[in-house]
Each structure stands twice: as C-alpha cells, then as structure tokens.
Design a protein around this motif. Structure first.
Motif, PDB file in Angstrom:
ATOM      1  N   SER A 141      34.724  17.345  17.221  1.00 47.10           N
ATOM      2  CA  SER A 141      36.040  17.037  16.659  1.00 47.10           C
ATOM      3  C   SER A 141      36.121  15.564  16.251  1.00 47.10           C
ATOM      4  O   SER A 141      35.280  14.747  16.658  1.00 47.10           O
ATOM      5  CB  SER A 141      37.138  17.331  17.688  1.00 47.10           C
ATOM      6  N   ILE A 142      37.137  15.257  15.495  1.00 45.90           N
ATOM      7  CA  ILE A 142      37.379  13.866  15.103  1.00 45.90           C
ATOM      8  C   ILE A 142      37.530  13.010  16.353  1.00 45.90           C
ATOM      9  O   ILE A 142      36.922  11.942  16.460  1.00 45.90           O
ATOM     10  CB  ILE A 142      38.633  13.755  14.206  1.00 45.90           C
ATOM     11  N   ILE A 143      38.298  13.485  17.303  1.00 45.91           N
ATOM     12  CA  ILE A 143      38.536  12.690  18.517  1.00 45.91           C
ATOM     13  C   ILE A 143      37.258  12.541  19.341  1.00 45.91           C
ATOM     14  O   ILE A 143      37.003  11.477  19.907  1.00 45.91           O
ATOM     15  CB  ILE A 143      39.702  13.268  19.347  1.00 45.91           C
ATOM     16  N   ASP A 144      36.428  13.594  19.383  1.00 51.56           N
ATOM     17  CA  ASP A 144      35.180  13.515  20.152  1.00 51.56           C
ATOM     18  C   ASP A 144      34.183  12.537  19.531  1.00 51.56           C
ATOM     19  O   ASP A 144      33.417  11.890  20.258  1.00 51.56           O
ATOM     20  CB  ASP A 144      34.523  14.894  20.261  1.00 51.56           C
ATOM     21  N   THR A 145      34.166  12.434  18.221  1.00 49.35           N
ATOM     22  CA  THR A 145      33.227  11.519  17.561  1.00 49.35           C
ATOM     23  C   THR A 145      33.695  10.075  17.654  1.00 49.35           C
ATOM     24  O   THR A 145      32.892   9.162  17.435  1.00 49.35           O
ATOM     25  CB  THR A 145      33.029  11.894  16.087  1.00 49.35           C
ATOM     26  N   ASN A 146      34.974   9.873  17.990  1.00 53.23           N
ATOM     27  CA  ASN A 146      35.510   8.525  18.212  1.00 53.23           C
ATOM     28  C   ASN A 146      35.229   7.606  17.012  1.00 53.23           C
ATOM     29  O   ASN A 146      34.768   6.474  17.168  1.00 53.23           O
ATOM     30  CB  ASN A 146      34.918   7.941  19.498  1.00 53.23           C
ATOM     31  N   LEU A 147      35.491   8.123  15.810  1.00 54.90           N
ATOM     32  CA  LEU A 147      35.145   7.412  14.582  1.00 54.90           C
ATOM     33  C   LEU A 147      35.812   6.052  14.459  1.00 54.90           C
ATOM     34  O   LEU A 147      35.198   5.094  13.983  1.00 54.90           O
ATOM     35  CB  LEU A 147      35.508   8.266  13.358  1.00 54.90           C
ATOM     36  N   ARG A 148      37.045   5.962  14.880  1.00 60.72           N
ATOM     37  CA  ARG A 148      37.773   4.689  14.753  1.00 60.72           C
ATOM     38  C   ARG A 148      37.120   3.596  15.594  1.00 60.72           C
ATOM     39  O   ARG A 148      36.883   2.492  15.119  1.00 60.72           O
ATOM     40  CB  ARG A 148      39.232   4.866  15.147  1.00 60.72           C
ATOM     41  N   ASN A 149      36.803   3.898  16.834  1.00 58.32           N
ATOM     42  CA  ASN A 149      36.208   2.884  17.714  1.00 58.32           C
ATOM     43  C   ASN A 149      34.721   2.656  17.452  1.00 58.32           C
ATOM     44  O   ASN A 149      34.253   1.521  17.462  1.00 58.32           O
ATOM     45  CB  ASN A 149      36.432   3.241  19.180  1.00 58.32           C
ATOM     46  N   ARG A 150      33.973   3.728  17.224  1.00 55.29           N
ATOM     47  CA  ARG A 150      32.519   3.597  17.047  1.00 55.29           C
ATOM     48  C   ARG A 150      32.124   3.091  15.670  1.00 55.29           C
ATOM     49  O   ARG A 150      31.146   2.347  15.539  1.00 55.29           O
ATOM     50  CB  ARG A 150      31.831   4.938  17.298  1.00 55.29           C
ATOM     51  N   TYR A 151      32.878   3.505  14.632  1.00 57.06           N
ATOM     52  CA  TYR A 151      32.465   3.195  13.266  1.00 57.06           C
ATOM     53  C   TYR A 151      33.502   2.386  12.481  1.00 57.06           C
ATOM     54  O   TYR A 151      33.227   1.981  11.359  1.00 57.06           O
ATOM     55  CB  TYR A 151      32.146   4.488  12.504  1.00 57.06           C
ATOM     56  N   GLY A 152      34.684   2.193  13.045  1.00 56.02           N
ATOM     57  CA  GLY A 152      35.711   1.422  12.368  1.00 56.02           C
ATOM     58  C   GLY A 152      36.285   2.092  11.141  1.00 56.02           C
ATOM     59  O   GLY A 152      36.719   1.427  10.200  1.00 56.02           O
ATOM     60  N   ILE A 153      36.281   3.427  11.130  1.00 54.68           N
ATOM     61  CA  ILE A 153      36.832   4.159   9.984  1.00 54.68           C
ATOM     62  C   ILE A 153      37.909   5.123  10.457  1.00 54.68           C
ATOM     63  O   ILE A 153      37.918   5.550  11.610  1.00 54.68           O
ATOM     64  CB  ILE A 153      35.741   4.945   9.214  1.00 54.68           C
ATOM     65  N   ASN A 154      38.804   5.451   9.546  1.00 53.19           N
ATOM     66  CA  ASN A 154      39.825   6.466   9.792  1.00 53.19           C
ATOM     67  C   ASN A 154      39.668   7.566   8.757  1.00 53.19           C
ATOM     68  O   ASN A 154      39.561   7.281   7.552  1.00 53.19           O
ATOM     69  CB  ASN A 154      41.227   5.873   9.673  1.00 53.19           C
ATOM     70  N   VAL A 155      39.650   8.808   9.205  1.00 58.55           N
ATOM     71  CA  VAL A 155      39.554   9.952   8.298  1.00 58.55           C
ATOM     72  C   VAL A 155      40.951  10.243   7.761  1.00 58.55           C
ATOM     73  O   VAL A 155      41.877  10.492   8.534  1.00 58.55           O
ATOM     74  CB  VAL A 155      38.986  11.194   9.026  1.00 58.55           C
ATOM     75  N   ILE A 156      41.075  10.209   6.430  1.00 56.93           N
ATOM     76  CA  ILE A 156      42.388  10.489   5.829  1.00 56.93           C
ATOM     77  C   ILE A 156      42.432  11.854   5.148  1.00 56.93           C
ATOM     78  O   ILE A 156      43.504  12.363   4.877  1.00 56.93           O
ATOM     79  CB  ILE A 156      42.835   9.368   4.871  1.00 56.93           C
ATOM     80  N   ALA A 157      41.263  12.455   4.909  1.00 54.03           N
ATOM     81  CA  ALA A 157      41.213  13.803   4.339  1.00 54.03           C
ATOM     82  C   ALA A 157      39.819  14.375   4.554  1.00 54.03           C
ATOM     83  O   ALA A 157      38.847  13.634   4.725  1.00 54.03           O
ATOM     84  CB  ALA A 157      41.549  13.786   2.857  1.00 54.03           C
ATOM     85  N   ILE A 158      39.744  15.707   4.547  1.00 54.57           N
ATOM     86  CA  ILE A 158      38.468  16.410   4.664  1.00 54.57           C
ATOM     87  C   ILE A 158      38.461  17.522   3.629  1.00 54.57           C
ATOM     88  O   ILE A 158      39.417  18.292   3.528  1.00 54.57           O
ATOM     89  CB  ILE A 158      38.264  17.007   6.072  1.00 54.57           C
ATOM     90  N   GLU A 159      37.364  17.576   2.874  1.00 49.31           N
ATOM     91  CA  GLU A 159      37.198  18.624   1.883  1.00 49.31           C
ATOM     92  C   GLU A 159      35.975  19.437   2.247  1.00 49.31           C
ATOM     93  O   GLU A 159      34.927  18.876   2.599  1.00 49.31           O
ATOM     94  CB  GLU A 159      37.009  18.003   0.493  1.00 49.31           C
TER      95      GLU A 159
END
Length: 159
Positions: free
Chosen positions: A102-120
């Motif tokens: 999941s988005i929360i499990d991958t911790n994208l904001r903290n680990r990679y400094g990105i925020n997902v705003i959409a998924i296609e």
C-alpha cells in the motif's frame, strides 16, 4: 486612437511574423488592453515584447523542447511538469518493490520525499488515492516532490 475603457484580456499568437507581433502588442497596449499575452519565437523577441508592455509571454516551441529534452534524459519519467526550479509533478511507473504494497506501507513521503496525487492503471484514473491503496504492476503514479528526490528515485528505478 480611441482608448478602451473596460479591462480586456487578449491572447496574441501571430505565427512567426515578429514585426507584426511587436506592432500589434504595442497598439493593443496603447488602446488600453489591460492584459496582453503574446507569443515569442526567440529570446530577443521576448525581450522586445516585455519592453513594450506585454504582460505574459509564452514561447511554446522552447517550452515543448524543454519537455521533450526532460523526457529523453529522465528515462523512467513518463511526463514532467516543472512547478519551480526545485519541485515538479511527474508520472513514473510503479517500482517492482512497491507492487502488492500500500501507499502507507511503502512510506513514500518519508523514504522518497514524494506524494502520490494520482494513480493510473487498468483503464482507470484514481485522483487522490487513499493511503491503503495497493500498488499493481501496471500502475503509473503521478507524484509531486523535490526534483533532487525525484532524480534519486528515478536512478533507484534503474533509469
């Protein structure tokens, strides 16, 4: 010359005729058009338009050239919108290590400094996906973040 009393917006996109573009912009400003957006074909053309009062100057050929160059050198980035010198919105393919997480499990904001705003993916577009969204193999992510962090992520993606 009659002055126009109401505020107007005018978009001026005269092909490649620089002289006509300059003269038309000058006349429009003189008759009272409050906001003139003009197309420039070169940097010197842009500077002349600025000096005679054009409010916004676009250079579509230059802008598209920059977008194509960014796409060619960025590898895994599918589309790129630069927000500033430091931040961008980009489309990237989902990393293999994120699939089935999941988005929360991958911790994208903290680990990679990105925020997902959409998924296609799979013929659908999910704007502002929930944190419990599970990434799938064919997903393309639209993310926002610092350019340096996005570049690092792109290298991690092997591109």
């Amino acid at each position: 010359m009659e002055m126009i009393s109401n505020p107007y917006l005018l978009l001026l996109a005269i092909g490649n005729d620089i002289q006509s573009s300059i003269m038309t912009t000058l006349i429009l400003k003189e008759v009272g058009i409050n906001y003139v957006m003009a197309k420039a074909t070169s940097d010197i053309h842009k500077r002349v338009l600025q000096k005679i009062g054009a409010d916004k100057i676009i250079q579509p050929e230059l802008d598209m050239g920059k977008r194509v160059a960014a796409a060619l050198i960025s590898g895994g980035i599918i589309e790129h919108i630069q927000l500033s010198n430091d931040y961008s919105i980009v489309e990237i393919p989902v990393l293999d290590e994120w699939i089935n997480n999941s988005i929360i499990d991958t911790n994208l904001r903290n680990r990679y400094g990105i925020n997902v705003i959409a998924i296609e993916g799979s013929g659908r577009l999910d704007i502002s996906p929930r944190p419990d969204y599970i990434f799938k193999k064919d997903d393309t992510l639209v993310v926002v973040g610092a350019n340096e962090r996005i570049k690092a992520l792109n290298k991690k993606n092997g591109r």
